[in-house]
Every structure is written in structure tokens, then in C-alpha cells.
Design an enzyme around this catalytic site. Sequence first.
Site, short mmCIF file in Angstrom:
data_model
loop_
_atom_site.label_atom_id
_atom_site.label_comp_id
_atom_site.label_asym_id
_atom_site.label_seq_id
_atom_site.Cartn_x
_atom_site.Cartn_y
_atom_site.Cartn_z
N ARG A 73 -4.67 20.42 58.73
CA ARG A 73 -4.16 21.77 59.01
C ARG A 73 -2.70 21.80 58.59
O ARG A 73 -1.88 21.04 59.11
CB ARG A 73 -4.29 22.10 60.50
CG ARG A 73 -3.47 23.31 60.90
CD ARG A 73 -3.80 23.81 62.28
NE ARG A 73 -5.10 24.46 62.31
CZ ARG A 73 -5.52 25.29 63.29
NH1 ARG A 73 -4.72 25.55 64.30
NH2 ARG A 73 -6.70 25.85 63.25
N HIS B 122 -9.05 29.77 56.16
CA HIS B 122 -9.54 29.05 57.35
C HIS B 122 -11.07 28.95 57.26
O HIS B 122 -11.81 29.54 58.03
CB HIS B 122 -9.12 29.82 58.60
CG HIS B 122 -9.17 29.03 59.87
ND1 HIS B 122 -9.56 27.70 59.92
CD2 HIS B 122 -8.87 29.37 61.16
CE1 HIS B 122 -9.50 27.28 61.17
NE2 HIS B 122 -9.09 28.26 61.94
N ASP C 152 -7.28 39.67 63.94
CA ASP C 152 -6.54 38.42 64.13
C ASP C 152 -5.11 38.80 64.50
O ASP C 152 -4.71 39.96 64.37
CB ASP C 152 -6.59 37.59 62.84
CG ASP C 152 -6.02 36.17 63.00
OD1 ASP C 152 -5.85 35.71 64.15
OD2 ASP C 152 -5.73 35.53 61.96
N ARG D 55 -17.60 26.70 66.81
CA ARG D 55 -16.72 25.83 66.02
C ARG D 55 -17.22 24.39 66.09
O ARG D 55 -17.23 23.68 65.09
CB ARG D 55 -15.27 25.89 66.56
CG ARG D 55 -14.53 27.18 66.34
CD ARG D 55 -14.27 27.49 64.89
NE ARG D 55 -13.57 26.44 64.18
CZ ARG D 55 -12.24 26.28 64.15
NH1 ARG D 55 -11.46 27.14 64.78
NH2 ARG D 55 -11.68 25.30 63.45
N GLN E 241 -13.33 28.00 60.42
CA GLN E 241 -13.51 29.10 61.37
C GLN E 241 -14.57 30.08 60.87
O GLN E 241 -15.44 30.52 61.63
CB GLN E 241 -12.17 29.83 61.55
CG GLN E 241 -12.25 31.05 62.45
CD GLN E 241 -12.49 30.69 63.91
OE1 GLN E 241 -11.79 29.86 64.45
NE2 GLN E 241 -13.47 31.31 64.53
N CYS F 232 -10.99 34.89 66.17
CA CYS F 232 -10.91 33.42 66.02
C CYS F 232 -10.17 32.77 67.17
O CYS F 232 -10.36 31.59 67.44
CB CYS F 232 -10.28 33.06 64.68
SG CYS F 232 -8.56 33.58 64.51
N1 NVA Z 1 -4.02 33.65 61.40
C1 NVA Z 1 -3.85 32.72 62.49
C2 NVA Z 1 -5.14 32.03 62.78
C3 NVA Z 1 -5.09 31.03 63.91
C4 NVA Z 1 -6.39 30.32 64.13
C5 NVA Z 1 -2.76 31.72 62.16
O1 NVA Z 1 -2.73 31.24 61.00
O2 NVA Z 1 -1.93 31.43 63.01
N1 CP Z 2 -9.26 29.48 65.83
C1 CP Z 2 -8.57 28.33 65.70
O1 CP Z 2 -8.49 27.73 64.64
O2 CP Z 2 -8.00 27.91 66.85
P1 CP Z 2 -6.93 26.74 67.00
O3 CP Z 2 -5.65 27.23 66.32
O4 CP Z 2 -6.75 26.60 68.48
O5 CP Z 2 -7.43 25.51 66.34
#
Ligand code: NVA
Ligand code: CP
Length: 301
Positions: free
Chosen positions: A102, A129, A219, A287, A132, A259
Site C-alpha cells: 500500500r 484499489h 468515498d 475483503r 477493494q 469501502c
Molecule cells: N480513497 C480512500 C480509500 C481508502 C480505503 C483513500 O485513498 O484514502
Molecule cells: N477499505 C480499505 O481499504 O480500508 P483500510 O484503509 O482500513 O485498509
Amino acid sequence: MKHLLKMLDLSKEEITDILNLADQLKYEREHGIAHPILQGKSLGMIFQKASTRTRVSFETGMYQLGGNPLFLSSNDLQIGRGEPVQDTARVLSRYLDGIMIRTFAQQEVEDLAKYGSIPIINGLTDFCHPCQVLADLMTIREVKGSFEGLKMCYIGDGNNMANSLIVGGLKVGMEVSIACPSNYQPDSVVIDFAKQNGKFTMTESVLEAASGADVLFTDVWASMGQEDEANERKLVFAGYQINDDVMAAANSGAMVQHCLPAHRGEEITEKVFEAHADEIFREAENRLHAQKAVMVKVMGE
Ligand code: NVA
Ligand code: CP
């Protein structure tokens, strides 16, 4: 399947295979059937951003598959002190059987795959992502029975979630509509793909996008790494919210997906969130099953 870097790389058949395996692994877990498919294998999990769901689903999922998950915070790795990703990839390839990462730049994930010799799984970048969205597609199919004739609508920032949902939704045959402010549209590569692959519309009107939708997504207005834009974004995105008016524009029985983490009162009202909590937490649960399917596909075959 060698890696999971982005939804654009997957064929419809590969997506269907992952979803079918995820359903099977979920069934087995619910019926107490062990599946130690990755016994003796190790997955490194590099996190350059926070996580609840991704970390816990991969970590516990790897354990359930008989393997060994290693949590590698970038604060503790030399990568956080500037060791090049090309070198990290070649070193970790000699210890591990797979890496989940990540991070911020998609290029970093692509470079790990290019320079390493083990499967790489994208656990979220600024661009996409995919993990997800595989869980999201699994949830839609589980609740609705199939993707046939469904319209997916995404309301909000043209971010990593929007990019992956558009590609994933179109690849499995859903109609996709998106409502976003004009300066916050999805990536141009994704828009080009969408224009040539199925039924896709993009508008600034939330109600127009939601009209006749069967599944509604949203989101956060400010993603990880955009914290210093949060105040400005609150002004830009005011109105890009799933609320009663949006639900009334959608088809009756429409699902709501998020998500998570969610900001109640911003991209979704408390009322709509709680009315659809079963679907949203089913999505979060999936997930685990979807990530296990991805790990088996890239590391077990
Ligand atoms: N768009 C959000 C998704 C988190 C799972 C982020 O990148 O923070
Ligand atoms: N939706 C998701 O990826 O959650 P986290 O940021 O908690 O991993």
C-alpha cells in the site's frame, strides 16, 4: 495470474475466476473446512499508509491459508529511508513468496513487479484499489445474484476507488455512471477505457448519475495523503453525498456500498449509512474472502 497491480490488467474471465474462488473460500470458512493452500509460504505486507481492513484481511487471510504474513511498516523498512524500490524488490524476492504493498505512486507498485521475481499485490495506491473493488464486485453478485442489467453509480472524488470501480464495473458488464466535480474527474486512462468499453456516463449532477442505479458507491472527499486539502475539498464536494434524495432517484432496492472508513454527514448521511449497514459491513467482510482468493491465484497456482 502473476500479479494484481490494477483492474485494467485483469480480463473478465480472471475477475470471474477470483470471485468464484472467493465464494468457495467463504463457503469453506463458514462450514469449518480448512484450506491450507499456501502452507509454508510467506507474504510481506508493506504499508506506507494507514490501514484497518486491508492489513487485517490480508494478515488473517494468509494465516487461514496456512501461510505466514509479515507486516512491514515503511517506517521500519530501509525503503522509508530512501533505499530504491528496485533494490528492495530484488532483496525481498529472495526471502518471500509474495508482496502486498500500500503506497502512494502506482509506479512504485509497477516497479516492484518489474524488478522483483515474486507476485505483487496492490493494496491501494493513489491511482487504484483493486483488492477493494474485487470485494465490492463479490458483494454485488452475492446480494443481486448477477451483474446482468445492473447500473452502478459512483458519487464523489474521481480517486483510486472511482478509477477501479469504473474499470471493474464495466469489465463485468454493468452500466457505470459517475458524478464528480469537473476538476476532480477520474484518471484520463480510465476515462479513455470507459468510453470504449461498455455503457459509461460522467456528469456533475448527482441526481442524474443516480437515476435508475442499482448499486450506489461513494468515498471520502479527501483521501490519504490529501489531508492538507481537506478544508478546500469540503467546499468543492458539498452536495456530492448519498442521501435520501439520491436514494429516491435510484431504483427501489438499490444497494449502498462504501469501502470505509466513512465520514458520516459528508459523502453519506448517517441515515443512509445505517439503513444500508448490513450491505456495507458484508462488503467489509468480503475483503477477507476476496483477498484470500487473490493470494491463492497469484501465489498458489
Ligand atoms: N480513497 C480512500 C480509500 C481508502 C480505503 C483513500 O485513498 O484514502
Ligand atoms: N477499505 C480499505 O481499504 O480500508 P483500510 O484503509 O482500513 O485498509
